[in-house]
Motif scaffolding. Structure first.
Motif, mmCIF file in Angstrom:
data_model
loop_
_atom_site.group_PDB
_atom_site.id
_atom_site.type_symbol
_atom_site.label_atom_id
_atom_site.label_comp_id
_atom_site.label_asym_id
_atom_site.label_seq_id
_atom_site.Cartn_x
_atom_site.Cartn_y
_atom_site.Cartn_z
ATOM 1 N N LEU A 5 0.808 -1.074 -0.073
ATOM 2 C CA LEU A 5 -0.114 -0.025 0.072
ATOM 3 C C LEU A 5 0.738 1.236 -0.052
ATOM 4 C CD1 LEU A 5 -2.723 1.226 -0.007
ATOM 5 C CD2 LEU A 5 -2.791 1.087 2.609
ATOM 6 N N ALA A 6 1.775 1.414 0.813
ATOM 7 C CA ALA A 6 2.783 2.544 0.746
ATOM 8 C C ALA A 6 3.549 2.660 -0.632
ATOM 9 C CB ALA A 6 3.844 2.213 2.040
ATOM 10 N N LEU A 7 3.716 1.569 -1.148
ATOM 11 C CA LEU A 7 4.609 1.700 -2.497
ATOM 12 C C LEU A 7 3.583 2.220 -3.565
ATOM 13 C CD1 LEU A 7 7.427 0.286 -4.228
ATOM 14 C CD2 LEU A 7 5.719 -1.309 -4.821
ATOM 15 N N THR A 8 2.335 1.737 -3.472
ATOM 16 C CA THR A 8 1.308 2.221 -4.167
ATOM 17 C C THR A 8 1.012 3.788 -4.048
ATOM 18 O OG1 THR A 8 0.264 0.155 -4.415
ATOM 19 C CG2 THR A 8 -1.150 2.142 -5.008
ATOM 20 N N ILE A 57 4.954 -2.246 -12.031
ATOM 21 C CA ILE A 57 5.485 -2.407 -10.849
ATOM 22 C C ILE A 57 4.575 -2.672 -9.695
ATOM 23 C CG2 ILE A 57 7.131 -1.486 -8.841
ATOM 24 C CD1 ILE A 57 8.681 -0.099 -11.138
ATOM 25 N N ASP A 58 3.485 -1.854 -9.678
ATOM 26 C CA ASP A 58 2.481 -1.832 -8.646
ATOM 27 C C ASP A 58 1.959 -3.262 -8.757
ATOM 28 O OD1 ASP A 58 1.545 -0.536 -6.410
ATOM 29 O OD2 ASP A 58 -0.369 -0.318 -7.437
ATOM 30 N N VAL A 59 1.384 -3.733 -9.939
ATOM 31 C CA VAL A 59 0.642 -4.997 -10.130
ATOM 32 C C VAL A 59 1.475 -6.047 -9.560
ATOM 33 C CG1 VAL A 59 -0.338 -6.583 -11.601
ATOM 34 C CG2 VAL A 59 -0.815 -4.315 -11.916
ATOM 35 N N ILE A 60 2.692 -6.095 -9.873
ATOM 36 C CA ILE A 60 3.761 -7.252 -9.627
ATOM 37 C C ILE A 60 3.881 -7.109 -7.882
ATOM 38 C CG2 ILE A 60 6.275 -7.717 -9.518
ATOM 39 C CD1 ILE A 60 6.546 -6.657 -12.316
ATOM 40 N N ALA A 61 4.003 -5.995 -7.473
ATOM 41 C CA ALA A 61 4.251 -5.811 -5.718
ATOM 42 C C ALA A 61 2.757 -6.319 -5.131
ATOM 43 C CB ALA A 61 4.035 -4.401 -5.312
ATOM 44 N N TRP A 62 1.725 -6.190 -5.761
ATOM 45 C CA TRP A 62 0.417 -6.642 -5.242
ATOM 46 C C TRP A 62 0.193 -8.190 -5.559
ATOM 47 C CZ3 TRP A 62 -2.357 -4.483 -1.563
ATOM 48 C CH2 TRP A 62 -2.212 -3.199 -1.393
ATOM 49 N N SER A 76 6.652 -13.292 -10.060
ATOM 50 C CA SER A 76 6.619 -12.292 -9.133
ATOM 51 C C SER A 76 7.740 -11.847 -8.043
ATOM 52 C CB SER A 76 5.059 -11.913 -8.378
ATOM 53 O OG SER A 76 4.834 -13.108 -7.535
ATOM 54 N N GLU A 77 8.189 -13.133 -7.537
ATOM 55 C CA GLU A 77 9.152 -13.155 -6.674
ATOM 56 C C GLU A 77 10.396 -12.740 -7.237
ATOM 57 O OE1 GLU A 77 9.351 -17.416 -5.105
ATOM 58 O OE2 GLU A 77 7.384 -17.035 -4.295
ATOM 59 N N ILE A 78 10.803 -13.175 -8.399
ATOM 60 C CA ILE A 78 11.998 -12.719 -8.963
ATOM 61 C C ILE A 78 11.787 -11.300 -9.609
ATOM 62 C CG2 ILE A 78 13.439 -13.173 -11.135
ATOM 63 C CD1 ILE A 78 12.780 -16.187 -10.672
ATOM 64 N N ALA A 79 10.764 -10.912 -9.940
ATOM 65 C CA ALA A 79 10.449 -9.509 -10.661
ATOM 66 C C ALA A 79 10.487 -8.537 -9.273
ATOM 67 C CB ALA A 79 9.231 -9.198 -11.078
ATOM 68 N N LEU A 116 11.032 -0.394 0.591
ATOM 69 C CA LEU A 116 9.650 -0.883 0.258
ATOM 70 C C LEU A 116 9.623 -2.352 -0.552
ATOM 71 C CD1 LEU A 116 7.510 2.098 0.283
ATOM 72 C CD2 LEU A 116 7.433 0.479 2.047
ATOM 73 N N SER A 117 10.224 -2.104 -1.748
ATOM 74 C CA SER A 117 10.333 -3.049 -2.499
ATOM 75 C C SER A 117 11.224 -4.065 -1.959
ATOM 76 C CB SER A 117 11.098 -2.731 -4.003
ATOM 77 O OG SER A 117 12.358 -2.207 -3.866
ATOM 78 N N PHE A 118 12.332 -4.061 -1.200
ATOM 79 C CA PHE A 118 13.076 -5.057 -0.497
ATOM 80 C C PHE A 118 12.211 -5.811 0.643
ATOM 81 C CE2 PHE A 118 15.293 -6.180 3.293
ATOM 82 C CZ PHE A 118 16.283 -7.189 2.673
#
Length: 131
Positions: A5-8, A57-62, A76-79, A116-118
């Motif tokens: 959510l914060a990333l979004t 990026i957002d879709v991958i994170a979710w 999604s894990e690797i991405a 956040l991505s980490f």
């Protein structure tokens, strides 16, 4: 999910900023090396592409946190690790910008996106982890 959510939120704010650049807002000192007050056409195209990249990026994170099921889990894990590398590189690129406004604004944003991505790549915030 709070990390996603914060990333979004950050990515949406960046998308709004990039959209303003696309439409000619005089904010160029904060982006693309800060060399232009109003971006030339080629950099406006780059800003438009950035918006699409933020959405992906957002879709991958979710997907990674399990809120949506768009990609196979290994993808999604690797991405997310690739995205972490991208944002980490962004810290360096923004830190060496000749534009002080860009450095002051985008380095902290890049640090936040990298952290956040980490956390998302590590699997923190997954729906399954909460259950």
């Amino acid at each position: 999910m709070p990390f996603a959510l914060a990333l979004t939120v950050i990515l949406v704010l960046l998308a709004v900023f990039q959209l303003a650049l696309v439409f000619g807002a005089p904010l160029g000192r904060f982006a693309w090396g800060g060399q232009h007050r109003v971006l030339p056409a080629r950099l406006r195209i780059g800003s438009a592409v950035s918006i699409l990249i933020y959405a992906l990026i957002d879709v991958i994170a979710w997907d990674r946190v399990g809120a949506v099921d768009v990609f196979p889990a290994p993808f999604s894990e690797i991405a997310m690790w690739v995205i972490f590398g991208y944002f980490t590189l962004g810290i360096l690129m923004n830190a060496v910008s000749r534009s002080k406004p860009e450095r002051y604004m985008m380095v902290p944003v890049s640090v936040a996106l990298s952290v956040l991505s980490f956390l998302i790549a590590m699997g923190m915030g997954e729906l399954a982890a909460a259950a």
